[in-house]
Design an enzyme around this catalytic site. Structure first.
Site, PDB file in Angstrom:
ATOM      1  N   HIS A  33       4.070  25.828  72.747  1.00 21.81           N
ATOM      2  CA  HIS A  33       3.896  24.540  72.078  1.00 21.81           C
ATOM      3  C   HIS A  33       2.580  23.924  72.552  1.00 21.81           C
ATOM      4  O   HIS A  33       1.849  24.530  73.335  1.00 21.81           O
ATOM      5  CB  HIS A  33       5.100  23.625  72.331  1.00 21.81           C
ATOM      6  CG  HIS A  33       5.438  23.467  73.787  1.00 21.81           C
ATOM      7  ND1 HIS A  33       4.574  22.913  74.698  1.00 21.81           N
ATOM      8  CD2 HIS A  33       6.546  23.827  74.495  1.00 21.81           C
ATOM      9  CE1 HIS A  33       5.140  22.898  75.895  1.00 21.81           C
ATOM     10  NE2 HIS A  33       6.341  23.470  75.812  1.00 21.81           N
ATOM     11  N   GLU A  34       2.321  22.734  72.095  1.00 21.43           N
ATOM     12  CA  GLU A  34       1.036  22.076  72.366  1.00 21.43           C
ATOM     13  C   GLU A  34       0.769  21.953  73.880  1.00 21.43           C
ATOM     14  O   GLU A  34      -0.389  21.974  74.308  1.00 21.43           O
ATOM     15  CB  GLU A  34       1.033  20.708  71.683  1.00 21.43           C
ATOM     16  CG  GLU A  34      -0.322  20.031  71.594  1.00 21.43           C
ATOM     17  CD  GLU A  34      -1.399  20.905  70.954  1.00 21.43           C
ATOM     18  OE1 GLU A  34      -2.543  20.827  71.419  1.00 21.43           O
ATOM     19  OE2 GLU A  34      -1.096  21.662  70.011  1.00 21.43           O
ATOM     20  N   HIS A  36       1.564  24.212  76.256  1.00 22.80           N
ATOM     21  CA  HIS A  36       0.947  25.484  76.666  1.00 22.80           C
ATOM     22  C   HIS A  36      -0.486  25.588  76.155  1.00 22.80           C
ATOM     23  O   HIS A  36      -1.380  26.037  76.866  1.00 22.80           O
ATOM     24  CB  HIS A  36       1.724  26.673  76.089  1.00 22.80           C
ATOM     25  CG  HIS A  36       3.167  26.731  76.485  1.00 22.80           C
ATOM     26  ND1 HIS A  36       4.188  26.432  75.614  1.00 22.80           N
ATOM     27  CD2 HIS A  36       3.765  27.061  77.656  1.00 22.80           C
ATOM     28  CE1 HIS A  36       5.348  26.586  76.231  1.00 22.80           C
ATOM     29  NE2 HIS A  36       5.129  26.965  77.473  1.00 22.80           N
ATOM     30  N   GLN A 148       2.170  19.776  84.496  1.00 25.91           N
ATOM     31  CA  GLN A 148       2.792  18.744  85.335  1.00 25.91           C
ATOM     32  C   GLN A 148       4.246  18.500  84.902  1.00 25.91           C
ATOM     33  O   GLN A 148       5.038  17.961  85.656  1.00 25.91           O
ATOM     34  CB  GLN A 148       1.963  17.455  85.226  1.00 25.91           C
ATOM     35  CG  GLN A 148       2.510  16.244  85.970  1.00 25.91           C
ATOM     36  CD  GLN A 148       2.522  16.458  87.473  1.00 25.91           C
ATOM     37  OE1 GLN A 148       1.814  17.289  88.006  1.00 25.91           O
ATOM     38  NE2 GLN A 148       3.381  15.706  88.151  1.00 25.91           N
ATOM     39  N   SER A 186       9.934  24.066  75.188  1.00 29.28           N
ATOM     40  CA  SER A 186      10.513  25.077  74.298  1.00 29.28           C
ATOM     41  C   SER A 186      11.979  24.770  74.047  1.00 29.28           C
ATOM     42  O   SER A 186      12.536  25.126  73.012  1.00 29.28           O
ATOM     43  CB  SER A 186      10.366  26.465  74.923  1.00 29.28           C
ATOM     44  OG  SER A 186       9.017  26.699  75.280  1.00 29.28           O
ATOM     45  N   ARG A 187      12.629  24.127  75.005  1.00 26.57           N
ATOM     46  CA  ARG A 187      14.057  23.842  74.876  1.00 26.57           C
ATOM     47  C   ARG A 187      14.347  22.686  73.912  1.00 26.57           C
ATOM     48  O   ARG A 187      15.499  22.461  73.548  1.00 26.57           O
ATOM     49  CB  ARG A 187      14.676  23.547  76.253  1.00 26.57           C
ATOM     50  CG  ARG A 187      14.771  24.785  77.138  1.00 26.57           C
ATOM     51  CD  ARG A 187      15.546  24.530  78.427  1.00 26.57           C
ATOM     52  NE  ARG A 187      15.841  25.773  79.143  1.00 26.57           N
ATOM     53  CZ  ARG A 187      15.186  26.199  80.225  1.00 26.57           C
ATOM     54  NH1 ARG A 187      14.189  25.486  80.722  1.00 26.57           N
ATOM     55  NH2 ARG A 187      15.517  27.335  80.817  1.00 26.57           N
TER      56      ARG A 187
END
Lengths: 281, 281
Positions: A33-34, A36, A148, A186-187
């Site tokens: 996602h953004e 990463h 973070q 991701s969850r």
């Protein structure tokens, strides 16, 4: 480019190193996602060659956790990673990382791995430090990038790198959030529409805590009580922990005097979300 | 040349690496003898630059063991190491290797660390794997040299390097012996004249075991009984263990069918000596 074996990756990186290229590394469990992508962009800005690993590490999941259902999509990951600047996506099998009989572990002992997520996930960080040590030895990057969002993981890995004298610079990048403040994860895909709407309470509560701190409240117990109260306004929220520790040592404090981490873990149905904020005078 | 800090050593080795030199590494606990020197000579023959570490590692000694009395002589060590081809003797303090708060461990789990010396020295190999991992990360050698004398240590380190994908070649070199067959060891200096005379029994018993094996005896229990009987001929010998395991897996076997390690640990007064021999068809 996807590489699946250590041998091929080492050949590729050996050639990069020989031609003087610096290697940046972004370890992930995939389903990018953004958050990463912000790490990959930063890695590309600071290094010649960027390796993204995409590996759902079985040893950091407990038997009752979501290893099997953890979302995966390597084709999409490769597109996104490459678009953000990755040169290689390393996508090994579990057997490639842990060959038959593999039984060596890297463990950071002490409170830093026992508090926060370490309390409810006792073997989690041993799995994390072991797989990150393995990946570091395979990739041998000059710099590695972490979010973070996993503040405790970042603190533990900084300690591992320092204690074991690994010759790698760790760079911890800010949390990337959805428009309404929910930390990207991701969850988040597990959440129902109602849960998703209520999940914003983690960030809201932490920001209220931060506001109270900035107005002068530095008593840890009172700040925790306030954040807890706010989260409990969301009817589906089931709190795992609301905690404040010194950062990055994660030592217990009664008053926020220097830099502290306010961190929360909250379940919505089967989905466990974490978020945090740094309190700093 | 003696270097005592990680910072200085990294600067020196960084320059070596930049000019394309390969680095060979011989980790020792100092008080060098011909066994160590054979490793240093081999390292110099196979690498451009040789680092010898001279560090009596406190974490691999139990409180009742000989950490305090372990023999030390850095001036003599530097002379001997340099004479054998070492470019640098790395001689750090315990605080340099384990700065305040250091709490990260590398551990090889399983039978390989539980049998032989692992049985009577339960925390020993965790201390060894941790310090060797730290030293490997500091030195980043292409090749590292260990003696077959510490056969279990060598087997464990080979497993650690493989499991963690460390990019280092481990080379295990033959045991160097005194003229009468006693394996060289820094601890031999502890022996009284009577003990020293009797200590040759370790090698004698192992060679008798090997001779019996070569004549066709492949039953582990019988071979152990024969070696044990021979060692007990020395009145001052107090056996810690006499064992035969598959090598290098250290798995339990009843019959020597492939490669096996016959290993003994025997006390003479306060001095604990080890020795071993490979049985191979």
């Amino acid at each position: 480019m996807i590489i699946t074996t250590v041998k091929e990756l080492r050949e590729y990186l050996g050639a990069q190193r020989t031609s003087g290229k610096s290697i940046g590394f972004v370890p992930t469990m995939g389903f990018l996602h953004e958050g990463h992508l912000s790490l990959i962009r930063r890695a590309k800005a600071e290094n010649d060659t960027v390796v993204v690993s995409d590996f759902v590490n079985p040893t950091q999941f407990a038997p009752n956790e979501d290893f099997e259902s953890y979302p995966r999509n390597i084709e999409r990951d490769e597109q996104l990673a490459t678009g953000a600047g990755a040169d290689v996506v390393f996508y090994p099998s579990a057997e490639e990382i842990y060959p038959r009989g593999s039984s060596t572990f890297v463990e950071v002992a002490g409170d830093i791995t026992r508090v926060l997520c370490g309390a409810s996930r006792p073997a989690h960080f041993k799995g994390v430090t072991t797989v990150v040590a393995i990946l570091f030895n395979i990739v041998q990057p000059r710099r590695a990038y972490f979010g973070q969002k996993d503040a405790q993981q970042a603190a533990i890995l900084i300690k591992m790198v320092a204690d074991l004298y690994m010759d790698i610079e760790l760079i911890v990048c800010p949390i990337v959030r959805e428009e309404d403040g929910l930390a990207m994860s991701s969850r988040n895909t597990y959440l129902s529409a109602t849960e998703r709407a209520q999940a914003v309470i983690l960030n809201k509560a932490l920001r209220e805590g931060q506001a109270a701190f900035e107005k002068g409240e530095d008593n840890v117990e009172k700040l925790i009580r306030q954040i807890t109260g706010k989260i409990n306004e969301a009817p589906l929220a089931c709190i795992d922990y609301v905690s404040i520790y010194a950062y990055p040592s994660l030592k217990t404090i009664e008053t926020v005097s220097d830099k502290a981490l306010a961190a929360v873990a909250v379940r919505f149905g089967k989905t466990r979300l974490i978020d945090n904020i740094i309190l700093e005078k």
